[in-house]
Design an enzyme around this catalytic site. Sequence first.
Site, PDB file in Angstrom:
ATOM      1  N   GLU A   1      70.884   4.049 -10.170  1.00 34.44           N
ATOM      2  CA  GLU A   1      70.172   3.832  -8.901  1.00 34.44           C
ATOM      3  C   GLU A   1      70.135   5.110  -8.076  1.00 34.44           C
ATOM      4  OE1 GLU A   1      68.379   1.990  -7.197  1.00 34.44           O
ATOM      5  OE2 GLU A   1      68.687  -0.126  -7.623  1.00 34.44           O
TER       6      GLU A   1
ATOM      7  N   ASP B   1      72.070   0.370  -0.584  1.00 37.70           N
ATOM      8  CA  ASP B   1      72.048   0.175   0.860  1.00 37.70           C
ATOM      9  C   ASP B   1      72.771  -1.152   1.135  1.00 37.70           C
ATOM     10  OD1 ASP B   1      70.883   1.105   3.411  1.00 37.70           O
ATOM     11  OD2 ASP B   1      69.559  -0.605   3.264  1.00 37.70           O
TER      12      ASP B   1
ATOM     13  N   PHE C   1      68.158   7.673   7.197  1.00 35.02           N
ATOM     14  CA  PHE C   1      67.108   7.463   6.208  1.00 35.02           C
ATOM     15  C   PHE C   1      67.013   8.724   5.363  1.00 35.02           C
ATOM     16  CE2 PHE C   1      62.939   6.821   4.359  1.00 35.02           C
ATOM     17  CZ  PHE C   1      63.062   5.504   3.954  1.00 35.02           C
TER      18      PHE C   1
ATOM     19  N   ARG D   1      59.064  12.026  -2.877  1.00 37.47           N
ATOM     20  CA  ARG D   1      60.072  11.846  -3.927  1.00 37.47           C
ATOM     21  C   ARG D   1      60.316  13.173  -4.653  1.00 37.47           C
ATOM     22  NH1 ARG D   1      60.692   6.237  -4.738  1.00 37.47           N
ATOM     23  NH2 ARG D   1      58.815   5.002  -4.397  1.00 37.47           N
TER      24      ARG D   1
HETATM   25  P1  IMP Z   1      69.308  -2.624  -0.981  1.00 36.38           P
HETATM   26  O1  IMP Z   1      70.603  -2.025  -1.463  1.00 36.38           O
HETATM   27  O2  IMP Z   1      68.970  -3.920  -1.647  1.00 36.38           O
HETATM   28  O3  IMP Z   1      69.319  -2.764   0.525  1.00 36.38           O
HETATM   29  O4  IMP Z   1      68.074  -1.675  -1.309  1.00 36.38           O
HETATM   30  C1  IMP Z   1      68.258  -0.435  -1.898  1.00 36.38           C
HETATM   31  C2  IMP Z   1      66.902   0.191  -2.108  1.00 36.38           C
HETATM   32  O5  IMP Z   1      66.264   0.433  -0.845  1.00 36.38           O
HETATM   33  C3  IMP Z   1      67.029   1.558  -2.760  1.00 36.38           C
HETATM   34  O6  IMP Z   1      66.983   1.472  -4.168  1.00 36.38           O
HETATM   35  C4  IMP Z   1      65.857   2.301  -2.180  1.00 36.38           C
HETATM   36  O7  IMP Z   1      64.682   2.035  -2.942  1.00 36.38           O
HETATM   37  C5  IMP Z   1      65.680   1.714  -0.811  1.00 36.38           C
HETATM   38  N1  IMP Z   1      66.383   2.549   0.205  1.00 36.38           N
HETATM   39  C6  IMP Z   1      67.516   2.224   0.870  1.00 36.38           C
HETATM   40  N2  IMP Z   1      67.885   3.209   1.707  1.00 36.38           N
HETATM   41  C7  IMP Z   1      66.964   4.181   1.569  1.00 36.38           C
HETATM   42  C8  IMP Z   1      66.811   5.491   2.186  1.00 36.38           C
HETATM   43  O8  IMP Z   1      67.608   5.954   3.014  1.00 36.38           O
HETATM   44  N3  IMP Z   1      65.725   6.199   1.771  1.00 36.38           N
HETATM   45  C9  IMP Z   1      64.817   5.743   0.863  1.00 36.38           C
HETATM   46  N4  IMP Z   1      64.933   4.543   0.257  1.00 36.38           N
HETATM   47  C10 IMP Z   1      65.996   3.763   0.619  1.00 36.38           C
HETATM   48 MG    MG Z   2      65.240   1.817  -5.389  1.00 31.68          MG
END
Ligand code: IMP
Ligand code: MG
Length: 193
Positions: A101, A105, A154, A167
């Site tokens: 990954e 988050d 972010f 990206r």
């Molecule tokens: P979560 O852990 O389900 O909340 O989501 C994780 C996903 O959200 C990651 O794989 C990213 O695609 C996206 N994401 C979370 N934080 C960021 C960030 O700071 N920048 C860009 N994408 C993020």
């Molecule tokens: Mg992702």
Amino acid sequence: MMPDMPDGIRILLTQDEIAARVTALGAEIGRDYAGREPVLISVLKGGTVFLADLFRAMDLPASVDFMSISRYEESAEPTGVVRILKDLDHDIVDRDVIVVEDIIDTGLTLSYLLGALRQRGPASLEVCTLLDKAVRRIAPLDIRYLGFDCPDVFAVGYGLDASERFRNLPFIVAMERSMVENAPETLLPLLAT
Ligand code: IMP
Ligand code: MG
């Protein structure tokens, strides 16, 4: 040479810092999986840049496979439940699986996916993430391989996007959440360096 940073943007990780950590992680995975042939699974698209470098830092006959998912953003409460838009090409029964990954988050998406993958009967299932925003975690997760802890900002670059762009920045910047909508104006000059 690092370019000058626009206001509200700071470098989180330089290209050199990322490269050194990815090399070390690849070596560590190579030692841990010696004699085996793990399959690295990446969820499109954020993890692919990291995966490409990590993969080449491993002295193993590893393979890669990809999934694409879509979140159900409409629902009021985030649950992590996702719809699989593109499934893996190959089954993972009895395989040593490492999910790669970009960033974790809340952990909701990944914990849902890990549950789904576990049901397919892999020999082992581990997580390797470049960044961990642990303060935001809702769903607890075991992260076997971690690149860097990430503050609650972010992050953009090295696979991480701001509305599908940037990206391809070779380093990672932190931007204020309020600036994300104007990311093109603020980040475009960085691509040229
Ligand atoms: P979560 O852990 O389900 O909340 O989501 C994780 C996903 O959200 C990651 O794989 C990213 O695609 C996206 N994401 C979370 N934080 C960021 C960030 O700071 N920048 C860009 N994408 C993020
Ligand atoms: Mg992702």
